[in-house]
Design a protein around this motif. Sequence first.
Motif, mmCIF file in Angstrom:
data_model
loop_
_atom_site.group_PDB
_atom_site.id
_atom_site.type_symbol
_atom_site.label_atom_id
_atom_site.label_comp_id
_atom_site.label_asym_id
_atom_site.label_seq_id
_atom_site.Cartn_x
_atom_site.Cartn_y
_atom_site.Cartn_z
ATOM 1 N N SER A 348 25.745 47.978 -19.490
ATOM 2 C CA SER A 348 27.020 47.555 -18.767
ATOM 3 C C SER A 348 26.409 45.976 -18.437
ATOM 4 N N LEU A 349 25.776 44.995 -19.675
ATOM 5 C CA LEU A 349 25.066 43.791 -18.460
ATOM 6 C C LEU A 349 26.713 43.042 -18.481
ATOM 7 N N ALA A 350 27.120 43.023 -19.004
ATOM 8 C CA ALA A 350 28.509 41.585 -18.460
ATOM 9 C C ALA A 350 29.484 42.464 -17.425
ATOM 10 N N ILE A 351 30.223 41.767 -16.899
ATOM 11 C CA ILE A 351 31.213 42.901 -15.983
ATOM 12 C C ILE A 351 31.710 41.199 -15.487
ATOM 13 N N THR A 352 33.644 41.771 -15.126
ATOM 14 C CA THR A 352 34.377 41.051 -14.146
ATOM 15 C C THR A 352 35.539 41.905 -13.623
ATOM 16 N N GLU A 353 34.930 42.038 -12.448
ATOM 17 C CA GLU A 353 35.754 42.697 -11.203
ATOM 18 C C GLU A 353 36.942 42.170 -11.282
ATOM 19 N N HIS A 354 37.490 40.870 -12.522
ATOM 20 C CA HIS A 354 38.898 40.160 -11.644
ATOM 21 C C HIS A 354 40.438 41.230 -10.815
ATOM 22 N N TRP A 355 40.686 41.975 -11.997
ATOM 23 C CA TRP A 355 41.367 42.991 -11.983
ATOM 24 C C TRP A 355 41.289 43.968 -10.112
ATOM 25 N N ASN A 356 39.554 44.033 -9.839
ATOM 26 C CA ASN A 356 39.918 44.535 -8.332
ATOM 27 C C ASN A 356 40.045 43.781 -7.068
ATOM 28 N N TYR A 357 40.065 42.498 -7.885
ATOM 29 C CA TYR A 357 40.724 41.312 -6.749
ATOM 30 C C TYR A 357 41.893 40.260 -6.465
#
Lengths: 549, 313
Positions: A348-357
Amino acid sequence: MWDESSPRAVNGRAPDVFRPGAWVPMREYPEDKAVDFAIVGTGAGGGTLACKLAEHGFSVVAFDAGPYWRPLEDFASDETHQSKLYWTDKRIVDGDNPLQLGANNSGKSVGGSTVHFAMVSLRFRPEWFKSRSKLGYAVDWPLDWREMWRYYSEVEQALKVSGPLRYPWGPARPRYPYRPHELNAAALVLAEGAEALGIDWTPTPLATLSAPRGLAHPCVYRGMCVIGCSTNAKQSVLVTWLPRALEAGAEIRDLAMVGSIEHDTAGLATGVHYQREGRWHFQRARNVVVAGYAIETPRLLLNSASARFPDGLANSSGLVGKNLMVQSNQAVWGVMDREIRSYKGPPSLAITEHWNYADDGKDFHGGYCYMSQGPLPIVWGTTQASKRGLWGQDLLNAMENYNHQVGLKIVGETLPQERNCVTLSDERDQYGLRIPRVTYAFCDNDKRLIAHSLRFMRQALEAVDAHDIWDEDDDTCHLNGTARMGDDPSSSVVNADCRCWDIPNLWICDGSVFPTVGGVNPSLTIEAIACRTADRIKAMARRGELSRS
Amino acid sequence: MRRLPAVKSRRVALASLQEIAGSLSEKYAPGKAVRTRVPEPGGNVGRKLNFSSALLSFSVLADSGLEHYRGSFQNRLMYLPLAVSAATLAASLFGIVDGRAKSHVVRDGLYGLAALTGATGLGFHGYNIVKRPGHLSWINLFYAAPVGAPVALLLAGVLGRVAERVRDDEASTLLGYPAGEVLGAVTSAGLAGTVAEAGLLHFRGAFQNPGMFLPVVVPPAAAGLLAMTLFRSGNVVRRAAKLGLGLTALLGFVGVGFHAYGVSRNMGGWRNWSQNILNGPPLPAPPSFTGLALAGLAALSLVERNKKAGFHD
Ligand SMILES: Cc1cc2nc3c(=O)[nH]c(=O)nc-3n(C[C@H](O)[C@H](O)[C@H](O)COP(=O)(O)OP(=O)(O)OC[C@H]3O[C@@H](n4cnc5c(N)ncnc54)[C@H](O)[C@@H]3O)c2cc1C
Ligand code: SF4
């Protein structure tokens, strides 16, 4: 050759995890003299706490049902062989969405599930510690995010977490101790999709080394992480907190299954009964900490029922075993024309937490992040067969695309529900202990979150011209809840210090204490809580507030 | 050519090393009267610069060889720096053994080609960085094509061109300025760039070993002192600059040792050399510091010569 069924941490020494065949000295405590703390489980919660308590000067014996590995010599690059790391003892699953237990959610090793975890090391969104008052759902934690922010930093340092220089979401955080890893092609697909949809992404903060650290080698990007890392790049509890714990004078008893906790007539815990080398033993202790993870922790408390506590220990609220929360782990998969080889490097080298924030544009409470994926071949073949129903030539054709497939997978928040629970069945396991029954069902909110994530991730894959896109809609990961912390003894099992309301010298320190799970992987939070608990215990001891049995 | 080339080149190399030792011993000989050295003829300085170019192009050859091999020579153009740096290396070796105080058209041409290739490579590597997701970001600066590598080839070319100019004894000026000063400025800038590259990569490695601070401390000091000599005359600054450059040159050697140790810390250590040499830290990188430091020392010799000749002070 060690047969993996006889304990290694005996005779005053424990395996040296950094040198093949070597040992480090280990202090040993007699069973009939009470130690300050007997800790059940040496994973994210128990292992961290054992280290911190020993460093604070307490005498500590930590028990684990699993073996004590030397990753450099004991781990093979073989999915089947490495299933030796999973907790695969018999358990019963039921409910509308029966959980698949084992590989993807529980470990049985000294070091706990962190020995085969995926190393994703994320902080909670601050508002989640007060999700009832700030965001209007579920319950508040009795902890303050600012204090947790400090403990997160301590854990990130202890694990030399490698992460981006600027984290796109949430309040400022100190620089990660190590720099981010190079992105593999699968991570770049996530990044391109996120940029196409106009949301932020970042290299994932990971507890694996991007540069050498002492005797631990840096990551070699072979992607064996979830079957155990044989280079020691992975900063599991086994290679971080536990060597420190030993150095500070803690004893670790491997292949030691705790069956029940004993208490005296005053209702205080007096020690633990455990099975090692086929015999039952009793270790006296002034305090007992349960840290067996969200299924084994309630199981042990329930299995320790007595005449005085007929519903199990610490259960006056009736909440032991209740509010089990998984995290939703749905994915969207597709095929790229170019070669991807997604299994190269940590998964899992890239992530987006967009929908957490982001709070707008949601028809559900809670949040989710999504990450790039790198499934190993057997897992991938099994997924194609069982989740997508492919067989025969179709399965072969799909497997031919292995080097071209990409996927995005969420870690999604689920809401606490009392009907999701761990109870005892009448069946018994190899130790003669009643086995747990795990009941689970998603609620409507959980389902709306999942549907939202699948729609969004599909768009992200379409935006980068993936084809043959399909949804994997029923996976879960991470187990939490079942002994929640709170401010009120009638609605929680432990207080903010992980101390049981009912039995003041009984503590619970693992993923079980989460009142909510948020949309990030839990281990960093578990370890931060353990660090905080150790500091609180030290302060209480200084003020004479620890009970003596 | 009566003397055997190998012996001659060894002499130039030895002279360069003696220069380092000299610059160090000068500093550590308190009470000794300031030694005024006989300024060197342009041919010698030129050959020293050929030596600098040789080191830099060797660095580029070995480094781009490893890195582009690792990148599977995906793009045909990835062979180009290998060919050009090999040719530059050959030209420089030829320069080292060529005692004539005259420039050579083939060398000059090859150095020009090296500079051009370096500049083009810089463009390619820059494009490689900004076209990736994340664009101009830390992750791409860390892991996309390195900016510093083509700059080293550019520098090898530029230093080589300067070598050729100062060989023609009368050409003590470059672009209308005293040769020593131009060379000093080029070298300071080159050192600054190389420091930036080492700093970036050592930052990527989280400065996990204290030794990793050396190349971001010693060479910048040397580059700063060298730059100061352009504006301030006087022996103190010049001697300090020599000392700094001497240490920087030494660091280039020591760095290879550090990097060899770094390789050993990868899984399997040197037993797994075929993978771990590729995995880094790059063995050929530190000698660029030596190459540049020697160029800096050559610049100081030129300044001294020009001073004698009445150009300066
Ligand atoms: C495949 C996988 C990938 C994961 N990836 C991530 C990730 O990327 N990031 C993240 O944050 N989290 C991840 N997790 C989750 C994370 O590993 C767990 O949340 C965390 O380890 C839980 O900590 P714990 O202390 O509650 O339990 P554990 O770490 O599981 O430790 C519990 C230990 O207690 C022992 N035990 C239990 N009962 C008894 C008993 N009665 N007697 C003696 N010993 C006992 C067990 O053997 C075990 O070793 C992952 C988990 C898995 C399985
Ligand atoms: S990819 Fe890195 S962290 Fe994962 S198993 Fe390999 S060395 Fe360990």
